[in-house]
Design an enzyme around this catalytic site. Structure first.
Site, PDB file in Angstrom:
ATOM      1  N   HIS A  46      -2.774   0.839   6.806  1.00  0.00           N
ATOM      2  CA  HIS A  46      -3.062   0.898   5.373  1.00  0.00           C
ATOM      3  C   HIS A  46      -3.174   2.346   4.911  1.00  0.00           C
ATOM      4  CE1 HIS A  46      -4.311  -0.732   1.544  1.00  0.00           C
ATOM      5  NE2 HIS A  46      -5.402   0.009   1.528  1.00  0.00           N
ATOM      6  N   HIS A 100      -5.798   1.747  -4.612  1.00  0.00           N
ATOM      7  CA  HIS A 100      -4.863   1.259  -3.596  1.00  0.00           C
ATOM      8  C   HIS A 100      -4.362  -0.139  -3.920  1.00  0.00           C
ATOM      9  CE1 HIS A 100      -8.117  -0.965  -0.990  1.00  0.00           C
ATOM     10  NE2 HIS A 100      -8.455  -0.971  -2.254  1.00  0.00           N
ATOM     11  N   CYS A 116       0.808  -1.228   0.000  1.00  0.00           N
ATOM     12  CA  CYS A 116       0.000   0.000   0.000  1.00  0.00           C
ATOM     13  C   CYS A 116       0.840   1.278   0.000  1.00  0.00           C
ATOM     14  CB  CYS A 116      -0.969  -0.012   1.179  1.00  0.00           C
ATOM     15  SG  CYS A 116      -0.223   0.028   2.820  1.00  0.00           S
TER      16      CYS A 116
END
Length: 337
Positions: free
Chosen positions: A297, A309, A246
């Protein structure tokens, strides 16, 4: 590239393609277990990335501290040389005064044979006093500089020692965390082999190759680059160009826009300025976790409640709903603008 840069004059929100149809969401027990293990691995991966970022910072602190010690030592040596030089002048002046070469003005008045003689002696005394004062000031200045440089050197040595100790601890932590991550990844990969074809389809979701219009500027460029990575695999610790995690994706995207970010979602949260969920603009970074210290994240906002993402293992880089990054949305940062 799939994305196109354009400025939408009539609205601050960029136009985008219709989101793909919602894929089947029924998750088997095996898939639920796989997703749970993946999330655990993501957190360990984030611990590792943050520790590596902190280690780089401590190494930089150590380098600066050791350089400060070198500079301070050189300054102290130079000041000590000046101290010795001016100490000799002060000693000569003091010795001359002791020998009677120096007179005060009252002495000059009492011993002078005439007014002219007094004036000559007084003028000489003023010159000698000025010389003496200058020598004293330079001497005391050199002494003070040497003392200050010594303190700076001692402070630099202390900071260097602290940074070194912190770096050694972080190195040990990184070794352990890396081992933990490898163990966790092995467990996740084993769980992946137990997924059915339907589980795999549910996990990946429906591909979205729609064209999203990015705004002008660095944020728009970062959004364009992030969208161009759709379909590439998620790999823990990867930062492109073939695979990403991420924070690796957001770091890669903003690097292409000329903005440097660390490879850690927790560290990235310290960049830019905070924006509320209602104020989001394309290119903003969205963070998920219960607190800054537990962020696990990061995703990039692309407008109208959508994100792009690198979500998790087994899922390629993709677009998603804002809550697709996690139900624990923590905050957002505007990196540029």
């Amino acid at each position: 590239m799939a994305a196109v840069i354009a400025v939408v004059a009539f609205s601050p929100t960029p136009a985008f393609a219709q989101p793909p149809a919602t894929p089947p969401t029924t998750a088997s027990e095996a898939l639920q277990k796989y997703q749970e293990l993946s999330k655990q691995a993501e957190k360990v991966n984030e611990d590792l990335l943050k520790a590596q970022t902190d280690l780089d910072a401590k190494k930089a602190e150590y380098d600066k501290a050791t350089n400060d010690v070198t500079v301070a030592a050189a300054n102290e040596k130079q000041a000590q040389a000046l101290e010795e030089q001016f100490r000799g002048q002060v000693d000569l002046l003091a010795n001359a005064s002791f020998q009677g070469v120096r007179f005060n003005k009252i002495s000059a008045l009492l011993t002078g044979s005439s007014a002219d003689d007094f004036l000559e002696r007084a003028t000489a005394l003023n010159v000698l006093a000025a010389d003496n004062q200058e020598a004293l000031e330079k001497y005391t200045g050199a002494v003070a500089t040497a003392a200050d440089s010594r303190k700076l050197a001692e402070d630099g040595q202390r900071r260097a020692a602290e940074a070194k100790a912190a770096a050694e601890k972080l190195t040990a932590d990184i070794t352990k965390t890396r081992d933990d991550l490898r163990t966790q990844i092995k467990t996740v990969e084993e769980a992946k082999t137990r997924l059915s074809k339907k589980d795999t389809e549910v996990l990946k979701g429906t591909p979205d190759d729609g064209v999203y219009l990015a705004p002008a500027g660095s944020a728009g460029r970062a959004m364009e680059v992030a969208l161009a990575q759709r379909g590439k695999p998620y790999v823990w610790g990867a930062d492109g160009p073939g695979s990403f995690d991420c924070s690796g994706l957001t770091m890669y995207a903003y690097a292409a826009a000329g903005v440097s970010l660390p490879h850690s979602s927790r560290a990235q949260f310290g960049y830019g300025k905070s924006v509320s969920r209602s104020e989001l603009l394309p290119g903003d970074l969205l963070f998920y976790g219960s607190s800054a210290g537990s962020i696990h994240h990061v995703a990039m906002y692309i407008g109208d409640g959508r994100i792009v993402h690198a979500s998790t293992s087994g899922v390629p880089v993709k677009t998603d709903s804002l809550d697709g990054g996690g139900r624990d949305f923590f905050g957002a940062r505007r990196i540029v603008g």
